[in-house]
Design a protein around this motif. Structure first.
Motif, mmCIF file in Angstrom:
data_model
loop_
_atom_site.group_PDB
_atom_site.id
_atom_site.type_symbol
_atom_site.label_atom_id
_atom_site.label_comp_id
_atom_site.label_asym_id
_atom_site.label_seq_id
_atom_site.Cartn_x
_atom_site.Cartn_y
_atom_site.Cartn_z
ATOM 1 N N SER A 285 0.834 -1.208 0.000
ATOM 2 C CA SER A 285 0.000 0.000 0.000
ATOM 3 C C SER A 285 0.866 1.255 0.000
ATOM 4 O O SER A 285 0.600 2.210 -0.749
ATOM 5 C CB SER A 285 -0.931 0.002 1.216
ATOM 6 N N VAL A 286 1.903 1.262 0.823
ATOM 7 C CA VAL A 286 2.818 2.403 0.858
ATOM 8 C C VAL A 286 3.528 2.558 -0.482
ATOM 9 O O VAL A 286 3.674 3.672 -1.001
ATOM 10 C CB VAL A 286 3.839 2.232 2.007
ATOM 11 N N ALA A 287 3.975 1.440 -1.068
ATOM 12 C CA ALA A 287 4.669 1.496 -2.348
ATOM 13 C C ALA A 287 3.755 2.021 -3.449
ATOM 14 O O ALA A 287 4.187 2.814 -4.317
ATOM 15 C CB ALA A 287 5.200 0.115 -2.719
ATOM 16 N N LEU A 288 2.496 1.625 -3.439
ATOM 17 C CA LEU A 288 1.545 2.114 -4.441
ATOM 18 C C LEU A 288 1.321 3.615 -4.294
ATOM 19 O O LEU A 288 1.228 4.338 -5.290
ATOM 20 C CB LEU A 288 0.222 1.363 -4.314
ATOM 21 N N ILE A 289 1.223 4.081 -3.077
ATOM 22 C CA ILE A 289 1.038 5.515 -2.842
ATOM 23 C C ILE A 289 2.250 6.291 -3.338
ATOM 24 O O ILE A 289 2.118 7.326 -4.012
ATOM 25 C CB ILE A 289 0.786 5.781 -1.348
ATOM 26 N N ILE A 290 3.445 5.801 -3.042
ATOM 27 C CA ILE A 290 4.664 6.473 -3.496
ATOM 28 C C ILE A 290 4.745 6.468 -5.014
ATOM 29 O O ILE A 290 5.078 7.495 -5.645
ATOM 30 C CB ILE A 290 5.901 5.787 -2.889
ATOM 31 N N LEU A 291 4.425 5.343 -5.639
ATOM 32 C CA LEU A 291 4.490 5.243 -7.096
ATOM 33 C C LEU A 291 3.484 6.177 -7.763
ATOM 34 O O LEU A 291 3.806 6.840 -8.754
ATOM 35 C CB LEU A 291 4.228 3.797 -7.511
ATOM 36 N N ASN A 292 2.275 6.241 -7.227
ATOM 37 C CA ASN A 292 1.263 7.141 -7.780
ATOM 38 C C ASN A 292 1.680 8.598 -7.650
ATOM 39 O O ASN A 292 1.522 9.385 -8.583
ATOM 40 C CB ASN A 292 -0.078 6.918 -7.077
ATOM 41 N N CYS A 293 2.212 8.960 -6.490
ATOM 42 C CA CYS A 293 2.646 10.346 -6.278
ATOM 43 C C CYS A 293 3.819 10.708 -7.183
ATOM 44 O O CYS A 293 3.879 11.815 -7.746
ATOM 45 C CB CYS A 293 3.021 10.556 -4.808
ATOM 46 N N ALA A 294 4.760 9.780 -7.344
ATOM 47 C CA ALA A 294 5.909 10.030 -8.204
ATOM 48 C C ALA A 294 5.477 10.212 -9.656
ATOM 49 O O ALA A 294 5.956 11.112 -10.358
ATOM 50 C CB ALA A 294 6.907 8.888 -8.087
ATOM 51 N N ALA A 295 4.552 9.357 -10.119
ATOM 52 C CA ALA A 295 4.057 9.478 -11.490
ATOM 53 C C ALA A 295 3.307 10.787 -11.689
ATOM 54 O O ALA A 295 3.439 11.445 -12.737
ATOM 55 C CB ALA A 295 3.149 8.296 -11.820
ATOM 56 N N PHE A 296 2.534 11.194 -10.680
ATOM 57 C CA PHE A 296 1.793 12.448 -10.782
ATOM 58 C C PHE A 296 2.735 13.639 -10.874
ATOM 59 O O PHE A 296 2.557 14.536 -11.709
ATOM 60 C CB PHE A 296 0.860 12.595 -9.578
ATOM 61 N N LEU A 297 3.739 13.668 -10.022
ATOM 62 C CA LEU A 297 4.682 14.790 -10.025
ATOM 63 C C LEU A 297 5.481 14.842 -11.325
ATOM 64 O O LEU A 297 5.722 15.921 -11.876
ATOM 65 C CB LEU A 297 5.622 14.680 -8.825
ATOM 66 N N PHE A 298 5.880 13.686 -11.828
ATOM 67 C CA PHE A 298 6.616 13.655 -13.095
ATOM 68 C C PHE A 298 5.728 14.111 -14.246
ATOM 69 O O PHE A 298 6.181 14.807 -15.162
ATOM 70 C CB PHE A 298 7.141 12.243 -13.362
ATOM 71 N N ASP A 299 4.459 13.726 -14.185
ATOM 72 C CA ASP A 299 3.506 14.152 -15.202
ATOM 73 C C ASP A 299 3.344 15.667 -15.187
ATOM 74 O O ASP A 299 3.316 16.325 -16.236
ATOM 75 C CB ASP A 299 2.160 13.470 -14.955
ATOM 76 N N ARG A 300 3.234 16.245 -13.980
ATOM 77 C CA ARG A 300 3.109 17.704 -13.866
ATOM 78 C C ARG A 300 4.375 18.396 -14.364
ATOM 79 O O ARG A 300 4.316 19.472 -14.964
ATOM 80 C CB ARG A 300 2.887 18.104 -12.402
#
Length: 241
Positions: free
Chosen positions: A17-32
């Protein structure tokens, strides 16, 4: 009602769950970081409105477009998975990750880490296909972990219906905190999805929300829990505590 936390301890650290949250946040920031906003003029009932649209970034190549998936399934098949790690804005990812953190750790605790990965991705895939089935010709890109998180919520409802959830409730200009059972929080959320899907009709992303993806993911979470043979294993941690 905005859930903030549950009183339902886990037996082990929710690594996935923690890894999924980190991965989602990282992808979002890179997308921005790789994308940008461009001016856009939209015609409404009140006339022309100046707004902005986000272009480029990861969303340009990895979001799911129903019309593309139905016309070129082999080419667009990977976007079923990639799209669930992208989000449209800060509120979108913030709400999804909050719900994943509240409900995901206990579902992971019951399923185990490896099965939880398969469960999460499976719910997200079913949710995406449900949205595509509701509007196969739509050319509106779809992103977000909402369908996968909806599956987690469905599993949590089946496993821990009476777990206490600390909830923020706005009352006019004031806010209060109350504890309510999980079946009220999740049940209210599900009701909203069904009502909006019924009122809006069709599967277009009306208001920027894929309601049929939410419903499909939620149902997939309940069915998936039974398929994994874990539907009767919940409830013990919070009752014992």
């Amino acid at each position: 009602m905005i859930p903030l936390k549950d009183y339902n301890p886990t037996r082990r650290l929710p690594v996935v769950s923690v890894a999924l949250i980190i991965l989602n946040c990282a992808a979002f920031l890179f997308d921005r970081y790789t994308g940008h906003y461009e001016p856009l003029i939209v015609e409404t009932a009140r006339g022309l409105v100046r707004t902005r649209q986000f272009v480029g970034g990861l969303s340009a190549d990895y979001s799911l477009v129903p019309a593309v998936l139905t016309s070129h399934p082999l080419l667009a098949l990977p976007t079923i998975i990639t799209s669930m790690f992208l989000h449209g804005n800060w509120l979108h990812i913030g709400s999804n990750m909050l719900y994943l953190w509240i409900f995901g750790n206990n579902v992971e605790d019951v399923l185990g880490r490896f099965r939880f990965v398969a469960f999460y991705l499976g719910c997200g895939a079913v949710a995406a296909l449900a949205q595509v089935a509701s509007a196969p010709g739509s050319d509106i890109p779809m992103v977000g972990a909402s369908g996968a998180v909806a599956g987690v919520m469905g599993a949590y409802l089946l496993l821990f219906p009476h777990a206490r959830i600390l909830t923020l409730v706005p009352i006019i200009f004031f806010f209060t905190f109350i504890e309510v059972p999980a079946f009220i929080i999740i049940g209210w959320w599900v009701l909203i999805q069904f009502l909006n899907a019924n009122w809006l009709g069709g599967g277009e992303l009306r208001g920027g929300v894929a309601y049929f993806a939410h419903i499909g993911g939620f149902v997939a979470g309940i069915v998936g829990l039974w398929l994994f043979g874990a539907a009767r294993r919940g409830g013990r941690p919070y009752r014992r505590w």
